[in-house]
Design a protein around this motif. Sequence first.
Motif, short mmCIF file in Angstrom:
data_model
loop_
_atom_site.label_atom_id
_atom_site.label_comp_id
_atom_site.label_asym_id
_atom_site.label_seq_id
_atom_site.Cartn_x
_atom_site.Cartn_y
_atom_site.Cartn_z
N THR A 73 44.46 35.05 34.78
CA THR A 73 43.48 34.10 35.33
C THR A 73 44.16 33.09 36.24
N LEU A 76 45.17 34.68 39.45
CA LEU A 76 44.03 34.77 40.39
C LEU A 76 43.78 33.42 41.07
N THR A 97 32.15 42.24 36.60
CA THR A 97 33.57 41.96 36.42
C THR A 97 33.73 41.07 35.21
N PHE A 98 34.98 40.88 34.80
CA PHE A 98 35.30 39.92 33.75
C PHE A 98 35.26 38.53 34.37
N THR A 101 37.65 36.51 37.20
CA THR A 101 37.54 36.62 38.66
C THR A 101 36.75 35.44 39.21
N MET A 159 37.43 44.35 42.25
CA MET A 159 38.09 44.52 40.95
C MET A 159 38.10 46.02 40.61
N ALA A 187 43.88 43.40 37.64
CA ALA A 187 44.21 43.01 36.26
C ALA A 187 44.17 44.20 35.31
N GLU A 188 43.23 45.12 35.56
CA GLU A 188 43.02 46.24 34.63
C GLU A 188 43.68 47.53 35.11
N SER A 209 47.22 41.78 34.97
CA SER A 209 47.20 41.02 33.70
C SER A 209 47.93 41.79 32.61
N ASN A 211 47.43 40.75 29.28
CA ASN A 211 46.79 40.27 28.06
C ASN A 211 46.94 41.33 26.97
C1 PLP Z 1 42.04 40.72 31.96
C2 PLP Z 1 41.43 40.39 33.24
C3 PLP Z 1 41.86 39.28 34.02
C4 PLP Z 1 42.93 38.33 33.62
O1 PLP Z 1 42.85 37.90 32.34
P1 PLP Z 1 43.95 37.10 31.54
O2 PLP Z 1 43.46 37.25 30.14
O3 PLP Z 1 43.91 35.70 32.03
O4 PLP Z 1 45.30 37.71 31.74
C5 PLP Z 1 41.26 39.08 35.25
N1 PLP Z 1 40.32 39.89 35.72
C6 PLP Z 1 39.90 40.96 35.03
C7 PLP Z 1 38.88 41.85 35.62
C8 PLP Z 1 40.42 41.25 33.77
O5 PLP Z 1 39.99 42.32 33.08
#
Ligand code: PLP
Length: 380
Positions: A73, A76, A97-98, A101, A159, A187-188, A209, A211
């Motif tokens: 995050t 980004l 998207t998550f 973004t 994304m 990220a994915e 990412s 995570n």
């Molecule tokens: C996981 C993810 C992120 C970044 O997430 P963090 O948990 O901050 O590392 C950003 N965008 C998308 C689409 C994601 O799936």
Amino acid sequence: MYKDIVDFIRQLYGYEGLIPLHAPKFVGNEKKYLNECIDSTYVSSVGKFVDRFEEMMEDYTGAKKAVVCVNGTNALHMAMMLVGVEKGDEVITQALTFIATCNAISYIGAHPVFIDVDRDTMGLSPIAMSKWLNENCEVKGNICLNRKTGRRIKACVPMHTFGHPVHLDELVELCERYHIELVEDAAESLGSFYKGKHTGTFGKVGVISFNGNKTITTGGGGMLIFQDEELGKLAKHLTTQAKVPHKWEFVHEHIGYNYRMPNINAALGCAQMENLDSFLLNKRVIAEKYKDYFSQFDEIEFFCEPNNCKSNYWLNILLMKDKEAQTDFLQFSNDNGIMTRPVWRLMNKLPMFSSYQTDNLKNTIWFEDRVVNIPSSVIL
Ligand SMILES: *Cc1c(COP(=O)(O)O)cnc(C)c1O
């Protein structure tokens, strides 16, 4: 039918109890490197694992420069600043998207614009974007202006949904034509390639990412990747409080950010990177098994990687017949210890983002009513 599916997934993973969507695997040098890191006392913002992790990522993705961040995050957020997004600008992205973004766009005080996704990629559609730009925007000098709002469209953030690459050639071309900066939310999609080139290396900046639920993890973590080495160096500077390098003086020349990943997380990252290829191979085998199995059902489709792409199959996707089938299957599988989930609540439906512009989001809504993610962890 749902009972058979649930039994198949349980058999595939081979154990009783809750089967998660994506669990991390620590089967390599993780403990060794963590111990080395602790013994060295360099657990914080400098150390050899930070440098090594960045080099490994450059080698793997083909990026000229990679810069670690505390998470995806803030990577980004940094990407938005690096391409010059400013307060009041508009940034084109997906409603599917998550939230990270859109949060990153909002930290700047910029406004997201939600454009539809493609049916074959589940990511930002260059055709829909072209249509929207054509109807709403004009280029003046080298600035893309939204005629309705008078705002500048500064950037575009596609994304790579669940690891499947978007149509990058077309998006690159479109962004060039309209003077819009391309930032890839990859990220994915670590391990996903478009026409043989790693995702995240097509735009000015790419964001990965690490995570806990992603293909590899550093606990929490992110990475910025660049083809422009100078921009990468600037990113390194800004993510480390913009401190001017000096043996003992503490001088800072900009407002900087403490966004750099600690060495102890990077130690985990180095060990995870060593296993990335075997994880990806394993994930392809799982995807193949799902594809074979679900081919027997007329009313369920297994989502396959787009043409000319190699996907990491981060999270496997089923497309159900309709909303009712989706709800029924989510209920049945979760009741029976198989973790499944629909796509994120669409961004344009969240109160914080509901007032922003969208196109018709036709495919986005189609996916919202059908997608179910199924367990996708590496199987040892
Ligand atoms: C996981 C993810 C992120 C970044 O997430 P963090 O948990 O901050 O590392 C950003 N965008 C998308 C689409 C994601 O799936």
